[in-house]
Scaffold this motif. Sequence first.
Motif, PDB file in Angstrom:
ATOM      1  N   GLN A 180      -3.620   8.206   6.986  1.00 28.98           N
ATOM      2  CA  GLN A 180      -4.832   7.581   7.523  1.00 28.98           C
ATOM      3  C   GLN A 180      -6.051   7.948   6.680  1.00 28.98           C
ATOM      4  O   GLN A 180      -6.905   7.092   6.399  1.00 28.98           O
ATOM      5  CB  GLN A 180      -5.038   8.018   8.978  1.00 28.98           C
ATOM      6  CG  GLN A 180      -3.988   7.489   9.942  1.00 28.98           C
ATOM      7  CD  GLN A 180      -4.199   7.986  11.354  1.00 28.98           C
ATOM      8  OE1 GLN A 180      -5.273   8.520  11.688  1.00 28.98           O
ATOM      9  NE2 GLN A 180      -3.188   7.819  12.203  1.00 28.98           N
ATOM     10  N   ARG A 181      -6.116   9.219   6.267  1.00 29.66           N
ATOM     11  CA  ARG A 181      -7.263   9.659   5.465  1.00 29.66           C
ATOM     12  C   ARG A 181      -7.294   8.940   4.117  1.00 29.66           C
ATOM     13  O   ARG A 181      -8.345   8.449   3.685  1.00 29.66           O
ATOM     14  CB  ARG A 181      -7.193  11.173   5.243  1.00 29.66           C
ATOM     15  CG  ARG A 181      -8.404  11.746   4.489  1.00 29.66           C
ATOM     16  CD  ARG A 181      -8.187  13.200   4.151  1.00 29.66           C
ATOM     17  NE  ARG A 181      -7.143  13.360   3.151  1.00 29.66           N
ATOM     18  CZ  ARG A 181      -7.338  13.198   1.846  1.00 29.66           C
ATOM     19  NH1 ARG A 181      -8.521  12.831   1.382  1.00 29.66           N
ATOM     20  NH2 ARG A 181      -6.351  13.387   1.003  1.00 29.66           N
TER      21      ARG A 181
ATOM     22  N   TYR B 202     -13.960  -1.805  -5.062  1.00 31.10           N
ATOM     23  CA  TYR B 202     -13.972  -0.338  -4.995  1.00 31.10           C
ATOM     24  C   TYR B 202     -13.146   0.245  -6.136  1.00 31.10           C
ATOM     25  O   TYR B 202     -13.539   1.222  -6.784  1.00 31.10           O
ATOM     26  CB  TYR B 202     -13.417   0.140  -3.653  1.00 31.10           C
ATOM     27  CG  TYR B 202     -14.443   0.157  -2.550  1.00 31.10           C
ATOM     28  CD1 TYR B 202     -15.475   1.097  -2.553  1.00 31.10           C
ATOM     29  CD2 TYR B 202     -14.382  -0.750  -1.491  1.00 31.10           C
ATOM     30  CE1 TYR B 202     -16.429   1.130  -1.537  1.00 31.10           C
ATOM     31  CE2 TYR B 202     -15.334  -0.735  -0.476  1.00 31.10           C
ATOM     32  CZ  TYR B 202     -16.348   0.206  -0.501  1.00 31.10           C
ATOM     33  OH  TYR B 202     -17.296   0.225   0.493  1.00 31.10           O
TER      34      TYR B 202
ATOM     35  N   GLN C 216     -11.125  -4.141  -1.733  1.00 29.20           N
ATOM     36  CA  GLN C 216     -10.373  -3.091  -2.422  1.00 29.20           C
ATOM     37  C   GLN C 216     -10.542  -3.200  -3.930  1.00 29.20           C
ATOM     38  O   GLN C 216     -10.680  -2.186  -4.623  1.00 29.20           O
ATOM     39  CB  GLN C 216      -8.888  -3.194  -2.067  1.00 29.20           C
ATOM     40  CG  GLN C 216      -8.558  -2.972  -0.616  1.00 29.20           C
ATOM     41  CD  GLN C 216      -7.075  -3.136  -0.361  1.00 29.20           C
ATOM     42  OE1 GLN C 216      -6.238  -2.764  -1.195  1.00 29.20           O
ATOM     43  NE2 GLN C 216      -6.723  -3.707   0.782  1.00 29.20           N
TER      44      GLN C 216
ATOM     45  N   THR D  17      -5.841   6.098   3.342  1.00 30.14           N
ATOM     46  CA  THR D  17      -6.063   4.671   3.553  1.00 30.14           C
ATOM     47  C   THR D  17      -7.543   4.354   3.651  1.00 30.14           C
ATOM     48  O   THR D  17      -8.032   3.365   3.081  1.00 30.14           O
ATOM     49  CB  THR D  17      -5.341   4.208   4.829  1.00 30.14           C
ATOM     50  OG1 THR D  17      -3.936   4.443   4.675  1.00 30.14           O
ATOM     51  CG2 THR D  17      -5.579   2.718   5.069  1.00 30.14           C
ATOM     52  N   GLN D  18      -8.278   5.208   4.354  1.00 31.34           N
ATOM     53  CA  GLN D  18      -9.729   5.010   4.465  1.00 31.34           C
ATOM     54  C   GLN D  18     -10.435   5.343   3.155  1.00 31.34           C
ATOM     55  O   GLN D  18     -11.374   4.654   2.758  1.00 31.34           O
ATOM     56  CB  GLN D  18     -10.275   5.873   5.601  1.00 31.34           C
ATOM     57  CG  GLN D  18      -9.784   5.464   6.990  1.00 31.34           C
ATOM     58  CD  GLN D  18     -10.312   6.371   8.077  1.00 31.34           C
ATOM     59  OE1 GLN D  18     -11.017   7.343   7.813  1.00 31.34           O
ATOM     60  NE2 GLN D  18      -9.959   6.066   9.324  1.00 31.34           N
ATOM     61  N   GLU D  19      -9.974   6.385   2.482  1.00 31.27           N
ATOM     62  CA  GLU D  19     -10.620   6.798   1.231  1.00 31.27           C
ATOM     63  C   GLU D  19     -10.491   5.723   0.160  1.00 31.27           C
ATOM     64  O   GLU D  19     -11.431   5.456  -0.593  1.00 31.27           O
ATOM     65  CB  GLU D  19      -9.990   8.098   0.726  1.00 31.27           C
ATOM     66  CG  GLU D  19     -10.598   8.606  -0.579  1.00 31.27           C
ATOM     67  CD  GLU D  19      -9.958   9.896  -1.038  1.00 31.27           C
ATOM     68  OE1 GLU D  19     -10.100  10.226  -2.230  1.00 31.27           O
ATOM     69  OE2 GLU D  19      -9.310  10.574  -0.217  1.00 31.27           O
TER      70      GLU D  19
ATOM     71  N   ASP E 290      -7.558  -0.376   4.141  1.00 31.67           N
ATOM     72  CA  ASP E 290      -7.600  -1.063   5.431  1.00 31.67           C
ATOM     73  C   ASP E 290      -8.592  -2.225   5.420  1.00 31.67           C
ATOM     74  O   ASP E 290      -8.817  -2.860   6.452  1.00 31.67           O
ATOM     75  CB  ASP E 290      -7.972  -0.077   6.540  1.00 31.67           C
ATOM     76  CG  ASP E 290      -9.267   0.682   6.238  1.00 31.67           C
ATOM     77  OD1 ASP E 290      -9.711   0.656   5.071  1.00 31.67           O
ATOM     78  OD2 ASP E 290      -9.826   1.302   7.165  1.00 31.67           O
ATOM     79  N   GLN E 291      -9.178  -2.494   4.262  1.00 29.33           N
ATOM     80  CA  GLN E 291     -10.150  -3.572   4.130  1.00 29.33           C
ATOM     81  C   GLN E 291      -9.538  -4.729   3.349  1.00 29.33           C
ATOM     82  O   GLN E 291      -8.467  -4.588   2.745  1.00 29.33           O
ATOM     83  CB  GLN E 291     -11.414  -3.054   3.439  1.00 29.33           C
ATOM     84  CG  GLN E 291     -12.119  -1.936   4.213  1.00 29.33           C
ATOM     85  CD  GLN E 291     -13.461  -1.585   3.616  1.00 29.33           C
ATOM     86  OE1 GLN E 291     -14.121  -2.425   3.012  1.00 29.33           O
ATOM     87  NE2 GLN E 291     -13.881  -0.335   3.785  1.00 29.33           N
TER      88      GLN E 291
ATOM     89  N   HIS F 112      -9.910   2.559   0.858  1.00 27.89           N
ATOM     90  CA  HIS F 112     -10.320   1.279   1.457  1.00 27.89           C
ATOM     91  C   HIS F 112      -9.154   0.300   1.553  1.00 27.89           C
ATOM     92  O   HIS F 112      -9.352  -0.918   1.461  1.00 27.89           O
ATOM     93  CB  HIS F 112     -11.467   0.654   0.648  1.00 27.89           C
ATOM     94  CG  HIS F 112     -12.606   1.592   0.424  1.00 27.89           C
ATOM     95  ND1 HIS F 112     -13.579   1.824   1.374  1.00 27.89           N
ATOM     96  CD2 HIS F 112     -12.927   2.380  -0.643  1.00 27.89           C
ATOM     97  CE1 HIS F 112     -14.453   2.715   0.897  1.00 27.89           C
ATOM     98  NE2 HIS F 112     -14.078   3.057  -0.322  1.00 27.89           N
TER      99      HIS F 112
ATOM    100  N   ASN G 167       0.808  -1.220   0.000  1.00 24.99           N
ATOM    101  CA  ASN G 167       0.000   0.000   0.000  1.00 24.99           C
ATOM    102  C   ASN G 167       0.840   1.269   0.000  1.00 24.99           C
ATOM    103  O   ASN G 167       0.387   2.319  -0.460  1.00 24.99           O
ATOM    104  CB  ASN G 167      -0.935   0.007   1.211  1.00 24.99           C
ATOM    105  CG  ASN G 167      -1.976  -1.101   1.133  1.00 24.99           C
ATOM    106  OD1 ASN G 167      -2.284  -1.599   0.052  1.00 24.99           O
ATOM    107  ND2 ASN G 167      -2.510  -1.507   2.281  1.00 24.99           N
TER     108      ASN G 167
END
Length: 354
Positions: free
Chosen positions: A59-60, A77, A74, A62-64, A68-69, A66, A37
């Motif tokens: 962090q932002r 998405y 991923q 990574t969430q945007e 962390d999934q 996805h 990543n």
Amino acid sequence: MISIKLWVYVLRRILILIPTLIGLTLLVFVLVHIQGNNLILAEYINPRLTGQARELEIQRLTQEFHLDQPVYVQYFYWLGQVLTGNLGYTNTPIYSGPVTTAITLFLPNTVVLSLFAALLIWLIGIPLGVFSAVNRDSPADQGIRVFSFTLYSMPIYLIAIALILLLGVYLNVLPFSGEVSPQMVAGLSWFRDGISYPTHVLLIDAILHGDYAVAWNAFLHLIMPSLTLALAVMAGIIRILRASMLEVLEQDYIRLARAKGVPERVVNNLHARRNAMLPVVTSFGYTVAGLLGGVVVVESVFDFPGIGYWTTQALLNNDIGGIMASTLLFGIVLVLTTLILDLVYAVVDPRIRY
């Protein structure tokens, strides 16, 4: 009238296309995400951020995205973004910004280059293949065979270098760098940052703006890369067409036409060549693959600003957005071309009804 069997064949080929494209997207996704990543996030993180601000940005993002999934989440998405035209961002020395914009800017040049190369293949390769077969074992045939085998054995970059040395350095008749001489476009309002407007093909844009001196200069710059690309692919076409023509010339209906007194030129060009072209049409998918692979090398050698040159810049700069987009684009073009050729061949040859 198109038969029901043909419609069934067409429908089956189109349905096969769906899993093929899905497999292509899976391959591209895996090849990129297998690197981790951090490499993906590096494309979007502001390099000026440090410390806590950088961590919050990671962090932002990574969430945007996805990240962390689970990886299969991923993928879906990412596929959704691709289907909506969002292919991410690219950051190369020749362009930085949305990938879709980069494709819009550089793809037209590659299309024009490939069309010129295809035209040269048709004007030179097809007649040479027919002439070689009609004059079998003659000195001219031997010369054409040596010529085609030599080209077939040479890497495309070696063909490019040979043409540069011959036409660009020794004879000095053609330019071999860029798409235009820089002094020709200095100060032009429709040429900015190495890109012409509105079509992004300098030859066409110069004609649209009435600047025929620039158009001629752009045309001269187009000759050597398109000739290189054509020669690299032409060798296979000559060999296939020659073998096919020799087989067709031994058929009974050719002997009958000759016995009836049909002129040899008509027999060769009308009766024989038309049927001998079927294997050439079949192999045209490989020709397209050769053109797609060749543009990356050719555009890089000649600094020609097309999609292949941009892809090389993306590879050299580890630009994930550009690498993913160009790989996906080349794959889609090849898959669609193969589908179209299968359908054309089915229409041309009624025996094809798998």
